[in-house]
Design a protein around this motif. Structure first.
Motif, PDB file in Angstrom:
ATOM      1  N   GLU A  16      52.745   0.504  90.739  1.00 10.01           N
ATOM      2  CA  GLU A  16      52.858  -0.955  90.654  1.00 10.01           C
ATOM      3  C   GLU A  16      54.241  -1.401  90.203  1.00 10.01           C
ATOM      4  O   GLU A  16      54.821  -2.338  90.753  1.00 10.01           O
ATOM      5  CB  GLU A  16      51.816  -1.519  89.677  1.00 10.01           C
ATOM      6  CG  GLU A  16      50.441  -1.625  90.294  1.00 10.01           C
ATOM      7  CD  GLU A  16      49.520  -2.567  89.517  1.00 10.01           C
ATOM      8  OE1 GLU A  16      49.997  -3.625  89.045  1.00 10.01           O
ATOM      9  OE2 GLU A  16      48.334  -2.244  89.391  1.00 10.01           O
ATOM     10  N   LEU A  17      54.750  -0.721  89.187  1.00 10.72           N
ATOM     11  CA  LEU A  17      56.090  -1.102  88.710  1.00 10.72           C
ATOM     12  C   LEU A  17      57.117  -0.922  89.818  1.00 10.72           C
ATOM     13  O   LEU A  17      58.048  -1.725  89.973  1.00 10.72           O
ATOM     14  CB  LEU A  17      56.479  -0.255  87.490  1.00 10.72           C
ATOM     15  CG  LEU A  17      55.658  -0.471  86.208  1.00 10.72           C
ATOM     16  CD1 LEU A  17      56.081   0.514  85.124  1.00 10.72           C
ATOM     17  CD2 LEU A  17      55.813  -1.905  85.695  1.00 10.72           C
ATOM     18  N   THR A  18      56.921   0.128  90.610  1.00  9.08           N
ATOM     19  CA  THR A  18      57.847   0.406  91.709  1.00  9.08           C
ATOM     20  C   THR A  18      57.817  -0.719  92.748  1.00  9.08           C
ATOM     21  O   THR A  18      58.866  -1.196  93.197  1.00  9.08           O
ATOM     22  CB  THR A  18      57.476   1.746  92.386  1.00  9.08           C
ATOM     23  OG1 THR A  18      57.442   2.757  91.377  1.00  9.08           O
ATOM     24  CG2 THR A  18      58.462   2.132  93.469  1.00  9.08           C
ATOM     25  N   ILE A  19      56.617  -1.133  93.108  1.00  9.37           N
ATOM     26  CA  ILE A  19      56.505  -2.224  94.094  1.00  9.37           C
ATOM     27  C   ILE A  19      57.198  -3.477  93.567  1.00  9.37           C
ATOM     28  O   ILE A  19      58.010  -4.108  94.252  1.00  9.37           O
ATOM     29  CB  ILE A  19      55.014  -2.564  94.377  1.00  9.37           C
ATOM     30  CG1 ILE A  19      54.302  -1.392  95.039  1.00  9.37           C
ATOM     31  CG2 ILE A  19      54.907  -3.822  95.235  1.00  9.37           C
ATOM     32  CD1 ILE A  19      52.784  -1.599  95.196  1.00  9.37           C
ATOM     33  N   GLY A  20      56.873  -3.824  92.319  1.00  9.53           N
ATOM     34  CA  GLY A  20      57.391  -5.073  91.760  1.00  9.53           C
ATOM     35  C   GLY A  20      58.903  -5.069  91.640  1.00  9.53           C
ATOM     36  O   GLY A  20      59.573  -6.025  92.038  1.00  9.53           O
ATOM     37  N   ARG A  21      59.442  -3.971  91.100  1.00  8.97           N
ATOM     38  CA  ARG A  21      60.886  -3.995  90.911  1.00  8.97           C
ATOM     39  C   ARG A  21      61.620  -3.941  92.242  1.00  8.97           C
ATOM     40  O   ARG A  21      62.697  -4.513  92.405  1.00  8.97           O
ATOM     41  CB  ARG A  21      61.354  -2.882  89.996  1.00  8.97           C
ATOM     42  CG  ARG A  21      62.799  -3.161  89.594  1.00  8.97           C
ATOM     43  CD  ARG A  21      63.344  -2.219  88.604  1.00  8.97           C
ATOM     44  NE  ARG A  21      63.450  -0.885  89.145  1.00  8.97           N
ATOM     45  CZ  ARG A  21      63.983   0.124  88.476  1.00  8.97           C
ATOM     46  NH1 ARG A  21      64.420  -0.055  87.250  1.00  8.97           N
ATOM     47  NH2 ARG A  21      64.053   1.312  89.013  1.00  8.97           N
ATOM     48  N   ARG A  22      61.031  -3.237  93.209  1.00  4.15           N
ATOM     49  CA  ARG A  22      61.651  -3.170  94.529  1.00  4.15           C
ATOM     50  C   ARG A  22      61.739  -4.558  95.139  1.00  4.15           C
ATOM     51  O   ARG A  22      62.750  -4.956  95.685  1.00  4.15           O
ATOM     52  CB  ARG A  22      60.819  -2.258  95.435  1.00  4.15           C
ATOM     53  CG  ARG A  22      61.472  -1.943  96.754  1.00  4.15           C
ATOM     54  CD  ARG A  22      61.942  -0.517  96.768  1.00  4.15           C
ATOM     55  NE  ARG A  22      62.772  -0.164  97.894  1.00  4.15           N
ATOM     56  CZ  ARG A  22      63.947   0.433  97.758  1.00  4.15           C
ATOM     57  NH1 ARG A  22      64.426   0.706  96.560  1.00  4.15           N
ATOM     58  NH2 ARG A  22      64.644   0.775  98.816  1.00  4.15           N
ATOM     59  N   ALA A  23      60.624  -5.288  95.055  1.00  2.00           N
ATOM     60  CA  ALA A  23      60.565  -6.565  95.761  1.00  2.00           C
ATOM     61  C   ALA A  23      61.141  -7.725  94.956  1.00  2.00           C
ATOM     62  O   ALA A  23      61.569  -8.728  95.520  1.00  2.00           O
ATOM     63  CB  ALA A  23      59.117  -6.873  96.139  1.00  2.00           C
ATOM     64  N   GLN A  24      61.096  -7.612  93.607  1.00  2.00           N
ATOM     65  CA  GLN A  24      61.555  -8.716  92.747  1.00  2.00           C
ATOM     66  C   GLN A  24      60.796 -10.014  93.018  1.00  2.00           C
ATOM     67  O   GLN A  24      61.371 -11.092  93.014  1.00  2.00           O
ATOM     68  CB  GLN A  24      63.055  -8.987  92.967  1.00  2.00           C
ATOM     69  CG  GLN A  24      63.940  -7.794  92.697  1.00  2.00           C
ATOM     70  CD  GLN A  24      64.162  -7.588  91.207  1.00  2.00           C
ATOM     71  OE1 GLN A  24      64.695  -8.443  90.536  1.00  2.00           O
ATOM     72  NE2 GLN A  24      63.691  -6.452  90.688  1.00  2.00           N
ATOM     73  N   LEU A  25      59.493  -9.865  93.238  1.00  2.00           N
ATOM     74  CA  LEU A  25      58.691 -11.063  93.488  1.00  2.00           C
ATOM     75  C   LEU A  25      57.316 -10.921  92.864  1.00  2.00           C
ATOM     76  O   LEU A  25      56.940  -9.855  92.390  1.00  2.00           O
ATOM     77  CB  LEU A  25      58.530 -11.291  94.996  1.00  2.00           C
ATOM     78  CG  LEU A  25      59.684 -11.985  95.722  1.00  2.00           C
ATOM     79  CD1 LEU A  25      59.464 -11.937  97.225  1.00  2.00           C
ATOM     80  CD2 LEU A  25      59.845 -13.435  95.256  1.00  2.00           C
ATOM     81  N   ASN A  26      56.566 -12.024  92.895  1.00  2.00           N
ATOM     82  CA  ASN A  26      55.184 -12.030  92.404  1.00  2.00           C
ATOM     83  C   ASN A  26      54.307 -11.053  93.190  1.00  2.00           C
ATOM     84  O   ASN A  26      54.725 -10.508  94.209  1.00  2.00           O
ATOM     85  CB  ASN A  26      54.634 -13.447  92.529  1.00  2.00           C
ATOM     86  CG  ASN A  26      54.593 -13.872  93.976  1.00  2.00           C
ATOM     87  OD1 ASN A  26      53.635 -13.620  94.695  1.00  2.00           O
ATOM     88  ND2 ASN A  26      55.681 -14.485  94.450  1.00  2.00           N
ATOM     89  N   ALA A  27      53.042 -10.898  92.739  1.00  2.00           N
ATOM     90  CA  ALA A  27      52.162  -9.871  93.307  1.00  2.00           C
ATOM     91  C   ALA A  27      51.919 -10.044  94.814  1.00  2.00           C
ATOM     92  O   ALA A  27      51.849  -9.070  95.556  1.00  2.00           O
ATOM     93  CB  ALA A  27      50.831  -9.861  92.561  1.00  2.00           C
TER      94      ALA A  27
END
Ligand code: PHE
Length: 448
Positions: free
Chosen positions: A62-73
């Motif tokens: 999850e942290l990987t997805i979030g930091r990669r995208a820099q956006l909400n869920a």
């Protein structure tokens, strides 16, 4: 977007905020009652297993997805998989946030009631039975619990409204260390009660005859719930983490802190449960019935009871904030609302659903379906259904859609850090975790 996105300012702030999300009523209220209903020791063992092989990898995913995208869920999935239906996973997470916060705020409200009772010395001189009766009459009375729930939602909204750095991070950094110290002190008192050993045995001596698929699913659900995984909280928080923070270490530290506090909560509660002759399978009210008994018996109990309920409320608050943030980040980034408007809309919407959860201990007590009240359904649906389902899709997304190259790039901070065990991680997210979660889920629900 014209203005710069808010985010966490420091490494300590990231840990405090993420641990603040993970450590909450899930550890101190939910873990003991679910472990108590499921026979103790064997449940603990399975729970710990799930934390290690599923919880930690999902958190990192999850942290990987979030930091990669820099956006909400939801925006994160849209950005990383444009034109594909993956955004539905984000949408499910936002739905889960509503369900979780609706019932979580009921219990969070109870902590405020208990704080006010602690302040007015309300536990003093009461027997174990009297404390139980007074708890039961409080939760059934419709108005006080509702008012406290609304107060709690207001506090949550207030912090979220203040922003990521100036609200969420600031409060978590102050509140989390205090929580740790208090729980340590109270555990020691509980352990030194006469008859405490029965509780320690219950918690640590596994009795495998108690294990069914239902228990296994409860352990998985509890692991997911406690770590705040499976609904995008950590995608959202991940999106506020700077590019030079080590994500695997962060995930490891948060997982360890959360697990430590859960076990400590068990050590705090079960000795007292046995010392005071309370049934460990008492259910939702366990903590609220047991702890006042400890304070009653404790030198300085008045003082500690106040501190404890302040801290329980705080632990709850750093978690409710993280759930509301999922909704607020979505509203503001995807639906173009101001943070203010998003916060108000989110908190009011959730509070309305929450009324039903709170009333299911009183006027709506008889609104049951398959033996579960509305509250029990929210609790069960979120931990045992929505979070495991969300977790399955999240690991599949990271394993199969993002793939090793992108994952490695993100968790190594674009090659800055050496990442070990990336192949193990990929095998877990591609194969092991989805299959294991799906199997437990299907067997646990009796669909298999
Ligand atoms: N992990 C929180 C707790 O243990 C609850 C939570 C669940 C928070 C899911 C966010 C998302 O109290």
């Amino acid at each position: 977007m014209a203005n710069i996105r808010d985010g966490f300012g420091s490494k300590a702030g990231v840990i405090a905020a993420a641990a603040g999300s993970a450590v909450g009523l899930g550890n101190i209220w939910r873990f003991p009652y679910v472990a108590g209903e499921n026979g103790g020791g064997a449940f603990l063992l399975i729970y710990l297993g799930f934390i290690l092989v599923i919880g930690f990898p999902v958190m990192l995913a999850e942290l990987t997805i979030g930091r990669r995208a820099q956006l909400n869920a939801l925006g994160s999935f849209k950005k990383l998989a444009p034109g594909k239906p993956w955004f539905l996973v984000g949408l499910m997470g936002i739905g889960a946030a509503f369900v979780i916060l609706a019932f979580y705020s009921t219990i969070a409200g109870w902590t405020l009631e208990y704080l006010s009772q602690a302040i007015s010395n309300g536990f003093s001189g009461k027997s174990a039975d009297e404390l139980k009766v007074s708890f039961e009459s409080f939760q059934a009375a419709p108005f006080r619990p509702l008012i406290w729930q609304m107060v709690f939602m207001f506090l949550t909204g207030f912090i979220v409204f203040s922003g990521v750095k100036k609200g969420i991070e600031k409060y978590a950094k102050i509140l989390m260390p205090v929580l740790l110290v208090l729980i340590l002190i109270i555990s020691v008192r509980s352990l030194t009660l006469p008859g405490a050993m029965g509780g320690i045995e219950f918690l640590f001596k596994p009795d495998f005859s108690k294990i069914t698929w239902g228990v296994v699913l409860d352990a998985l659900g509890q692991a997911a719930f406690s770590l705040s995984i499976g609904m995008g909280t950590l995608i959202t928080y991940g999106s506020y983490i700077k590019k030079d923070i080590n994500l695997p270490i962060t995930a490891l530290q948060v997982t360890a802190a959360d697990t430590f506090i859960a076990v400590l909560a068990g050590i705090m509660i079960f000795p007292a449960v046995f010392a005071f002759g309370i049934d460990p399978a008492e259910g939702f009210g366990l903590v609220f019935i047991v702890l006042p008994n400890i304070f009653e018996q404790m030198a300085g109990g008045y003082f500690f009871s106040i501190l404890f309920f302040v801290l329980l409320a705080i632990a709850a608050l750093t978690s409710t904030v993280s759930v509301l943030e999922v909704v607020v980040a979505y509203f503001s980034e995807e639906l173009n609302m101001s943070r203010k408007k998003a916060t108000i809309l989110g908190s009011v919407g959730i509070s309305i659903v929450g009324v039903f959860a709170t009333l299911s201990f009183g006027p709506l007590k008889n609104a049951v379906l398959f033996d579960k009240t509305i509250f029990a359904w929210f609790d069960f649906l979120s931990a045992n259904v929505l979070l495991p389902l969300g977790a399955i899709f999240i690991v599949i997304f990271v394993g199969w859609h993002l793939g090793k190259k992108q994952v490695k790039d993100e968790i190594s901070n674009q090659g800055e850090l050496k990442v070990r065990l990336i192949n193990v991680f990929m095998i877990i997210v591609k194969f092991f975790a989805p299959v294991a979660i799906a199997a437990v889920f299907l067997y646990g629900l009796g669909l298999f």
